[in-house]
Design an enzyme around this catalytic site. Structure first.
Site, mmCIF file in Angstrom:
data_model
loop_
_atom_site.group_PDB
_atom_site.id
_atom_site.type_symbol
_atom_site.label_atom_id
_atom_site.label_comp_id
_atom_site.label_asym_id
_atom_site.label_seq_id
_atom_site.Cartn_x
_atom_site.Cartn_y
_atom_site.Cartn_z
ATOM 1 N N TYR A 138 129.268 49.734 27.378
ATOM 2 C CA TYR A 138 128.212 49.567 27.395
ATOM 3 C C TYR A 138 127.722 51.140 27.460
ATOM 4 C CZ TYR A 138 123.106 48.758 28.498
ATOM 5 O OH TYR A 138 122.317 49.001 28.649
ATOM 6 N N ASP A 233 131.616 58.952 28.619
ATOM 7 C CA ASP A 233 130.690 58.689 29.226
ATOM 8 C C ASP A 233 130.531 57.844 30.774
ATOM 9 O OD1 ASP A 233 128.002 55.764 28.815
ATOM 10 O OD2 ASP A 233 128.578 57.136 30.301
ATOM 11 N N LYS A 261 122.523 58.039 36.867
ATOM 12 C CA LYS A 261 123.101 57.185 38.051
ATOM 13 C C LYS A 261 122.948 58.725 39.662
ATOM 14 C CE LYS A 261 124.957 53.370 35.408
ATOM 15 N NZ LYS A 261 124.353 52.173 36.004
HETATM 16 P P1 KE4 Z 1 120.515 53.865 31.677
HETATM 17 O O1 KE4 Z 1 119.838 53.672 30.611
HETATM 18 O O2 KE4 Z 1 121.095 52.529 32.108
HETATM 19 O O3 KE4 Z 1 119.721 54.757 33.112
HETATM 20 O O4 KE4 Z 1 122.073 54.222 31.577
HETATM 21 C C1 KE4 Z 1 122.084 53.316 30.587
HETATM 22 C C2 KE4 Z 1 124.297 53.577 30.698
HETATM 23 C C3 KE4 Z 1 125.163 54.338 30.327
HETATM 24 N N1 KE4 Z 1 126.383 54.221 30.479
HETATM 25 C C4 KE4 Z 1 127.152 53.913 31.201
HETATM 26 C C5 KE4 Z 1 128.378 54.209 31.494
HETATM 27 C C6 KE4 Z 1 126.035 52.813 31.864
HETATM 28 O O5 KE4 Z 1 126.618 52.182 33.125
HETATM 29 C C7 KE4 Z 1 124.998 52.331 32.063
HETATM 30 C C8 KE4 Z 1 123.872 51.832 32.834
HETATM 31 N N2 KE4 Z 1 124.551 50.680 33.329
HETATM 32 C C9 KE4 Z 1 124.379 49.433 33.938
HETATM 33 C C10 KE4 Z 1 124.863 48.093 34.207
HETATM 34 N N3 KE4 Z 1 126.252 48.476 34.474
HETATM 35 C C11 KE4 Z 1 122.907 49.691 34.374
HETATM 36 C C12 KE4 Z 1 121.963 48.721 35.302
HETATM 37 C C13 KE4 Z 1 121.104 48.210 33.859
HETATM 38 O O6 KE4 Z 1 120.690 47.991 32.932
HETATM 39 O O7 KE4 Z 1 119.788 47.588 34.490
#
Ligand code: KE4
Length: 424
Positions: A138, A233, A261
């Site tokens: 993801y 990523d 994060k």
């Molecule tokens: P954000 O747009 O949520 O800040 O980041 C996206 C993203 C991009 N790349 C990786 C490897 C990520 O894990 C994420 C976002 N992670 C999720 C949890 N696995 C965020 C939690 C959510 O979607 O509420």
């Protein structure tokens, strides 16, 4: 009425991010009102040991006093200028100091923005359209990346979301994670059309799945030979699994790294970074456009910079790694005592646990075949014991510097009780 039914009246799905809705575990989400260290308190007054840590940012623990103090002090000087401030330079310098593959950085406000911008940069820099991603990984919710995605998309059973035009999706090649032969075949077929490969160096959105030996070397070689860019990523793994991110563990130099994060310390901040040559393609120096009203805002920069300063220390990583290992060893032993098969993984402050007897888990197929019903029962059992894991079988867990040995041992004891109940 409940807080959730109230929320559902005015918020789509009652949440501002789908994975929070407990759709992956059943029941109504817990609403929290304050957090400190390794714990947070729900609106109904219950305390939980937290292993989500806001999905990764809270590596120091919640409300670290030094981070709070710098946020308050910075906020008193103004929340956002929409103009350059020195804090932006300072956090960029810190990232470049801690990440040798980064000559230049662009700050954005979310991981989605970082990865969306990184693939646009790769497409603009190479003049090519196709991208390669991996099933179960993801990278946020931008159109080109919501194809066979992990995390909430997987949890809700929509890995390939409606609303993504076929004309765009056709440029996304999705391969099995850890399948070196599939990578080689794709590059043999259309390598000269591939702008980039984007990969989570340790997958954390289909639970936690490490790379097999040679996987990242194969990606690096394939990209180099084809003139494509390799994007790590590290939104989740960045400054979470090691002081130098996952790339320092594997000895791989990606062309672009995305971060998020931890670098925001709990405030909205993310970034993409890479060599001066690649980053020169980004506006205003180059033609690839990307922008953001709140990009680099001083309050988020202050939180992120203080966080990075506090974790840029060998002793911090030795202690954090030991805590996480203690936790997963304890969980594995408790599961074994109950005769419940689980596969555990950990690296730095990140861990995973899959209910399967087919470990170690190295593929999406293994995760998809795992016992999610047993995970749901485990999740709610632990919740009743005052331990908060991610409400999805397809997420990783996070330990912070604030988790004490007592917190970890209390968690392990609770798990032993819950595992035993699962067997009955
Ligand atoms: P954000 O747009 O949520 O800040 O980041 C996206 C993203 C991009 N790349 C990786 C490897 C990520 O894990 C994420 C976002 N992670 C999720 C949890 N696995 C965020 C939690 C959510 O979607 O509420």
């Amino acid at each position: 009425m409940s807080l959730y039914t109230d929320a559902r009246e005015v918020i789509a799905g009652g949440v501002n991010s789908p994975v929070r809705a407990f759709a992956g575990v059943g029941g109504e989400p817990v609403f929290f009102k304050n957090a400190k260290g390794a714990r947070f308190q729900s609106e109904d007054g219950k305390e939980y040991i937290d292993y989500v840590g806001s999905w990764g940012p809270m590596i120091l623990g919640h409300a670290h006093p030094d981070v709070i103090d710098t946020v308050v002090a910075t906020a008193r000087s103004g929340l956002s200028f929409g103009a350059p401030c020195v804090l932006e330079t300072q956090i960029a310098e810190k990232i470049c100091e801690m990440l040798p593959s980064a000559d230049k950085v662009r700050m954005v406000s979310s991981g989605t923005e970082a990865t969306m911008s990184a693939i646009r940069l790769a497409r603009g820099h190479t003049g090519r359209d196709k991208i390669v991603k991996f099933e179960g990984c993801y990278h946020g919710h931008s159109d080109s990346l919501l194809i066979k995605a992990g995390s909430g998309a997987l949890t809700l059973g929509v890995p390939s979301s409606p609303g993504v035009p076929a004309g765009l999706a056709e440029h996304t090649i999705t391969l099995p994670f850890n399948d070196i032969d599939a990578v080689k075949s794709a590059f043999d077929e259309v390598g000269d059309q591939i702008a980039c490969v984007i990969v989570e160096p340790i997958a954390g959105n289909m639970n936690m799945v490490p790379p097999v030996p040679g996987f990242h070397e194969a990606l690096r070689d394939a990209c180099t030979n084809a003139g494509a860019l390799l994007i790590f990523d590290e939104v989740m793994t960045g400054f979470r699994v090691a002081r130098g991110c996952a790339q320092s563990i594997f000895g791989i130099t990606p062309d672009i790294t995305t971060l998020g994060k931890v670098i925001g310390g709990g405030m909205p901040a993310a970034a993409y970074c890479g060599s001066a040559d690649v980053m020169a393609s980004i506006a205003p120096d180059g033609p690839v456009y990307q922008a953001g009203t709140l990009s680099g805002n001083p309050v988020a920069m202050a939180a992120g910079l203080k966080t990075l300063e506090l974790i840029d220390d060998d002793a911090f990583w030795t202690a954090l790694t030991a805590k996480t290992k203690h936790l997963v060893d304890g969980l594995a032993a408790a599961a074994a005592d109950a005769g419940i098969p689980v596969a555990v993984e950990c690296e730095g402050g990140m861990f995973g646990m899959v209910f399967t007897d087919q470990g170690p888990v190295r593929t999406y197929a293994q995760v998809a075949a795992a016992d999610t019903e047993r995970f749901k029962a485990f999740f709610h059992g632990m919740l009743n014991e005052g331990v908060y894991f991610a409400p999805s079988a397809f997420e990783a867990g996070f330990v912070s510097a604030a988790h004490s040995d007592d917190d970890l041992d209390q968690t392990i004891a609770a798990a032993a009780k819950v595992f035993a109940a699962l067997v009955d």
